[in-house]
Design an enzyme around this catalytic site. Structure first.
Site, PDB file in Angstrom:
ATOM      1  N   GLY A  72      12.013  49.665  48.695  1.00  0.00           N
ATOM      2  CA  GLY A  72      11.074  49.702  49.822  1.00  0.00           C
ATOM      3  C   GLY A  72      11.767  49.585  51.168  1.00  0.00           C
ATOM      4  O   GLY A  72      11.209  49.034  52.128  1.00  0.00           O
ATOM      5  N   ASN A  99      22.344  55.687  58.089  1.00  0.00           N
ATOM      6  CA  ASN A  99      21.150  56.267  57.467  1.00  0.00           C
ATOM      7  C   ASN A  99      19.940  55.584  58.078  1.00  0.00           C
ATOM      8  O   ASN A  99      19.932  54.359  58.246  1.00  0.00           O
ATOM      9  CB  ASN A  99      21.217  56.047  55.953  1.00  0.00           C
ATOM     10  N   ASN A 127      16.778  59.821  56.502  1.00  0.00           N
ATOM     11  CA  ASN A 127      16.172  59.646  55.178  1.00  0.00           C
ATOM     12  C   ASN A 127      14.728  60.130  55.222  1.00  0.00           C
ATOM     13  O   ASN A 127      13.854  59.464  55.785  1.00  0.00           O
ATOM     14  CB  ASN A 127      16.251  58.163  54.784  1.00  0.00           C
ATOM     15  N   CYS A 130      12.701  58.870  50.693  1.00  0.00           N
ATOM     16  CA  CYS A 130      12.506  57.632  49.925  1.00  0.00           C
ATOM     17  C   CYS A 130      11.144  57.699  49.235  1.00  0.00           C
ATOM     18  O   CYS A 130      10.115  57.834  49.907  1.00  0.00           O
ATOM     19  CB  CYS A 130      12.566  56.417  50.842  1.00  0.00           C
ATOM     20  N   ASN A 192      18.045  62.695  46.798  1.00  0.00           N
ATOM     21  CA  ASN A 192      17.635  61.303  46.663  1.00  0.00           C
ATOM     22  C   ASN A 192      17.077  61.142  45.233  1.00  0.00           C
ATOM     23  O   ASN A 192      17.169  62.060  44.423  1.00  0.00           O
ATOM     24  CB  ASN A 192      16.594  60.955  47.734  1.00  0.00           C
TER      25      ASN A 192
HETATM   26  C1  SIN Z   1      14.387  52.188  48.610  1.00  0.00           C
HETATM   27  O1  SIN Z   1      14.688  51.458  49.551  1.00  0.00           O
HETATM   28  O2  SIN Z   1      13.318  52.034  47.989  1.00  0.00           O
HETATM   29  C2  SIN Z   1      15.311  53.272  48.163  1.00  0.00           C
HETATM   30  C3  SIN Z   1      15.804  54.093  49.291  1.00  0.00           C
HETATM   31  C4  SIN Z   1      15.589  55.543  49.097  1.00  0.00           C
HETATM   32  O3  SIN Z   1      15.183  55.995  48.029  1.00  0.00           O
HETATM   33  O4  SIN Z   1      15.821  56.281  50.058  1.00  0.00           O
END
Ligand code: SIN
Length: 304
Positions: A72, A99, A127, A130, A192
Site C-alpha cells: 500500500g 520512484n 509508478n 501499483c 510491476n
Molecule cells: C505496494 O506498495 O503495495 C507495492 C508497490 C507497487 O506495486 O508499486
C-alpha cells in the site's frame, strides 16, 4: 572486457543492473551486503506527497515461485525523503532514481517538482502500476489517455530522465506504452506485479488483508518477457525489464527480448547480495560469448 554501459533516456548507467523500487528500501539498508557503487542504478521505494502507513497486515505472503505483496505504498513522504534518505546516498557512485506516486495528476507533479531539484536524484520513475491502493496507482496506468496526460504533466516539471513503470494488468500493453511515449517518457520499465490472491483454507482467511495483491518473482518472468517484447515492438524507447530475474541468464533473456537494462526485485528478499550476482552472471555470459558491448544483446533474439 565487455563494455557494460547502457543508455537509459538522458542517463548513462555503468551497467544494466538496477534494483527495483520497494525491494531495496531507500538503498543504504542494503549497504552491508551490497557494494552499492557496483550497481548500474538504485531505485528507491515509492514516495508520495504525504507519509503513508500502508495497508493492514498481513501484507506479504510467500508463494511457490514468488511472493504476494500488498504494502500500500508505505513510505516516509517526500519531505523526509529529501531531508533524511537522499543525503545518505550522497557518497555512492551509482545512479539514483526516485520512484514516486500520487492520487491525482497534480499530486504526481508536485512530488516530481520537489524531488527533481535534489542533486542526488538522477532520474524519476513514475509508478502508475501499483495494484494495492484505492486511489491512484493502477488507475493511471491502464487508461492510455489518462496516462498520457499524467506523463505530460510530469515531463513539464523536469529535465531529468523520466521512466514510466507499467503494469501487466492490461489486455494489451502496447497502447499504454505508446501513451507514455507520446506523453514524453524517456524510458519505460516493465512489469510491476501481476494481480493475484491466495486463501488459507483452514482459517478461510485471505493470505493478504486486502485480499488481492501483486504477485512477483520467477512465476511472472514469462509474462514480463512477453510484455517487454511487445512494448519493444510498439515504441522506440529504452525499456527496463523487471519480473522474476534470479540470475544473469534471466537478465540476458530480458535484454534479448528488447530490454536495455533490468531491475532485480524479489531476489533481494531471498539473497540480499543477489543483484550483484545477476551482474556477475551477465559479465560471465558476455565473456564466454565474446560480446564486446552489453548493448549488442538488446533485442538480439533470433526470430528465425
Ligand atoms: C505496494 O506498495 O503495495 C507495492 C508497490 C507497487 O506495486 O508499486
Amino acid at each position: 572486457m565487455t563494455d557494460l554501459t547502457v543508455r537509459i533516456g538522458r542517463l548513462t548507467l555503468k551497467n544494466p543492473v538496477l534494483t527495483a523500487s520497494g525491494t531495496f528500501g531507500y538503498g543504504p539498508e542494503y549497504a552491508d551486503y551490497v557494494d552499492l557503487n557496483r550497481l548500474g542504478g538504485l531505485i528507491t521505494k515509492t514516495i508520495t506527497l504525504e507519509p503513508r502507513g500502508g495497508n493492514p497486515m498481513p501484507r506479504i505472503a510467500e508463494m511457490p515461485a514468488g511472493m504476494l505483496n500488498s504494502i500500500g505504498l508505505a513510505n516516509v513522504g517526500v519531505e523526509r525523503y529529501l531531508a533524511e534518505k537522499l543525503p545518505l546516498l550522497e557518497k555512492y557512485e551509482t545512479a539514483v532514481i526516485a520512484n514516486l506516486a500520487g492520487s491525482t495528476v497534480e499530486e504526481y507533479a508536485r512530488v516530481v517538482m520537489k524531488v527533481q531539484k535534489h542533486p542526488r536524484v538522477d532520474g524519476i520513475e513514475v509508478n502508475v502500476s501499483c495494484p494495492n491502493v484505492r486511489k491512484g496507482g493502477l488507475a493511471f496506468g491502464t487508461d492510455p489517455d489518462v496516462l498520457c496526460e499524467l506523463v505530460r504533466s510530469v515531463r513539464s516539471e523536469t529535465d531529468k530522465t523520466v521512466i514510466v513503470k507499467l503494469s501487466p494488468n492490461v489486455t494489451d500493453i502496447r497502447p499504454v506504452a505508446m501513451a507514455a511515449a507520446s506523453g514524453g517518457a524517456d524510458a519505460l520499465s516493465l512489469i510491476n506485479t501481476v494481480m493475484g490472491m491466495g486463501i488459507d483454507i483452514r482459517t478461510r482467511k485471505p493470505l493478504i488483508s486486502r485480499i488481492t495483491a501483486g504477485l512477483s518473482g520467477p512465476a511472472i518472468k514469462p509474462i514480463a518477457m512477453a510484455k517487454v517484447y511487445e512494448a519493444a515492438q510498439a515504441v522506440d524507447l529504452p525499456l527496463i525489464g523487471i519480473g522474476g530475474i534470479m540470475n544473469g541468464e534471466d537478465a540476458v533473456e530480458f535484454l534479448m527480448a528488447g530490454a536495455s537494462a533490468v531491475q532485480v526485485g524479489t531476489l533481494n528478499f531471498v539473497d540480499p547480495a543477489g543483484c550483484l550476482k545477476v551482474l556477475e552472471g551477465i559479465e560471465t555470459f558476455c565473456r564466454e560469448q565474446g560480446i564486446a558491448k552489453v548493448s549488442d544483446l538488446v533485442g538480439a533474439m533470433d526470430h528465425g
